[in-house]
Design an enzyme around this catalytic site. Structure first.
Site, PDB file in Angstrom:
ATOM      1  N   CYS A 215      40.580  15.214  32.021  1.00 40.68           N
ATOM      2  CA  CYS A 215      39.228  15.735  32.193  1.00 40.68           C
ATOM      3  C   CYS A 215      39.180  16.497  33.524  1.00 40.68           C
ATOM      4  CB  CYS A 215      38.207  14.604  32.192  1.00 40.68           C
ATOM      5  SG  CYS A 215      38.408  13.449  33.577  1.00 40.68           S
TER       6      CYS A 215
ATOM      7  N   CYS B 185      35.392  11.704  41.681  1.00 44.32           N
ATOM      8  CA  CYS B 185      34.875  12.589  40.642  1.00 44.32           C
ATOM      9  C   CYS B 185      33.407  12.904  40.917  1.00 44.32           C
ATOM     10  CB  CYS B 185      35.011  11.920  39.274  1.00 44.32           C
ATOM     11  SG  CYS B 185      34.247  12.859  37.937  1.00 44.32           S
TER      12      CYS B 185
ATOM     13  N   GLU C 143      36.032   1.827  40.056  1.00 44.85           N
ATOM     14  CA  GLU C 143      34.807   2.623  40.086  1.00 44.85           C
ATOM     15  C   GLU C 143      33.583   1.733  40.262  1.00 44.85           C
ATOM     16  OE1 GLU C 143      31.900   5.203  37.211  1.00 44.85           O
ATOM     17  OE2 GLU C 143      34.041   5.341  36.776  1.00 44.85           O
TER      18      GLU C 143
ATOM     19  N   THR D 134      31.119   5.585  34.691  1.00 46.15           N
ATOM     20  CA  THR D 134      31.282   6.864  33.986  1.00 46.15           C
ATOM     21  C   THR D 134      32.262   6.789  32.824  1.00 46.15           C
ATOM     22  OG1 THR D 134      33.043   7.641  35.458  1.00 46.15           O
ATOM     23  CG2 THR D 134      30.767   8.172  36.074  1.00 46.15           C
TER      24      THR D 134
END
Length: 331
Positions: free
Chosen positions: A12, A96, A126, A164
């Site tokens: 991504c 990110c 995260e 996410t």
């Protein structure tokens, strides 16, 4: 054997950006540069960067004072940021932009007087970073059952944000449970959930309609890769997670006429090609790509690295992948 590749799959925009940050930092500052935690959850990517001179650490106390230090794509807590300043590290943030957006939303909710619920997986880097970015107590909820048993007043002012690497589909039931239980709860629009996670999961659901077996290329510690395998299995198709072609068990595909392949957001396309090569060693293979969403997202690099151009940037390790998201939406 027919092989159908999911579209989209693999890297991504956030992963491409994070890897390119390490590459460019090595060009600009020279080796070594230090990276807190794996830059992305993929052994092959990490080993490749190690060969170029990156050193990966779990805690900053092992980094020499003043050294170039990169925070991984998963993000870090404010405590880690403060430690880097105290030790006068040259910190470069590869978090990110979509993770940063979650941090910002959480802080805004907390500043408005709401208790913040984080929907995510305990222990994931995260999640640890996000909980450390939002002031006050952050309540972690991992599933709908936990949402149903939260010991909070029904009219308590609440807000939720999500990890996410969970998709709209992953969080729908948890959010519904929270909204049933509490009368004053708000959260971000579903469009704020990571486009890459949702797109890859939707592609695997579609892929499952056309194949006998699904192979997901990704690391065992990759949350989104594990979820892709689970979705294949939930769709009634035998599904397996493997990091590279050497991990392919011929028994998985022995009776399969059509094999589907996807890849987690931190898995490079070269690992998909490696799995295809392993299938070819078992017999003739005809490869096609499923129709699907094309992604075009690109995230800005830190300004200090704009003029540092490695010969082989991370972006060149993956096929062009368009996105329903512009840079402006993510920064």
């Amino acid at each position: 054997m027919q092989v159908i590749l999911a579209q989209p799959r693999g890297f991504c925009a956030g992963v491409v950006r994070a890897i390119e940050i390490v590459d460019r930092a090595l060009v600009k500052h020279g080796a070594p540069v230090f990276v807190r935690h794996e830059i992305v959850h993929n052994k092959q990517v990490v080993e490749g960067l190690k060969r170029k001179g990156a050193k990966f650490v779990e805690e900053l106390d092992t980094v020499p004072s003043g050294a170039v230090t990169i925070f991984s794509a998963h993000g870090v807590s404010r405590q880690v940021e403060a430690e880097a300043r105290t030790r006068e590290l040259h910190a470069i943030d590869a978090t990110c932009p979509l993770v940063i957006k979650v941090h910002t939303q959480g802080r805004q909710y907390a500043a408005s007087g709401r208790a913040v619920i984080l929907i995510g997986h305990a222990g994931h880097p995260e999640v640890e970073g996000t909980m450390g970015q939002i002031p006050g107590k952050v309540i972690l909820v991992q599933n709908a059952a936990e949402a149903e048993t939260l010991d909070l007043p029904r009219d308590a002012p609440l807000a939720y944000v999500t990890q996410t690497t969970l998709s709209v589909d992953d969080t729908r039931g948890i959010i519904a449970a929270l909204e049933r239980r509490f009368t004053d709860i708000v959260g971000p629009d579903t469009r704020d959930i990571c486009y890459a996670t949702q797109n890859r999961q939707s592609a695997v659901r579609e892929l499952s309609k056309h194949v006998d077996v699904i192979l997901v290329v990704g690391a065992t510690n990759s949350s989104n890769s594990n979820r892709l395998r689970e979705i294949g299995a939930e769709s009634g198709v035998p599904s397996y997670l493997l990091a590279e072609g050497s991990e392919l068990d011929p028994a998985w595909v022995r009776d399969a006429a059509v094999v589907g392949i996807s890849a987690g957001a931190s898995a490079p396309e070269e690992m998909v090609e490696d799995v295809i090569a392993a299938l070819r060693r078992l017999g003739p293979v005809d490869v096609s790509t499923m129709e699907g969403i094309e992604e075009h997202a690109e995230f800005r690099l830190p300004a200090e690295l704009a003029d540092a151009r490695p010969d082989t940037a991370a972006a060149r390790q993956t096929e062009p992948q368009p996105a329903p998201l512009s840079v402006a939406d993510c920064t």
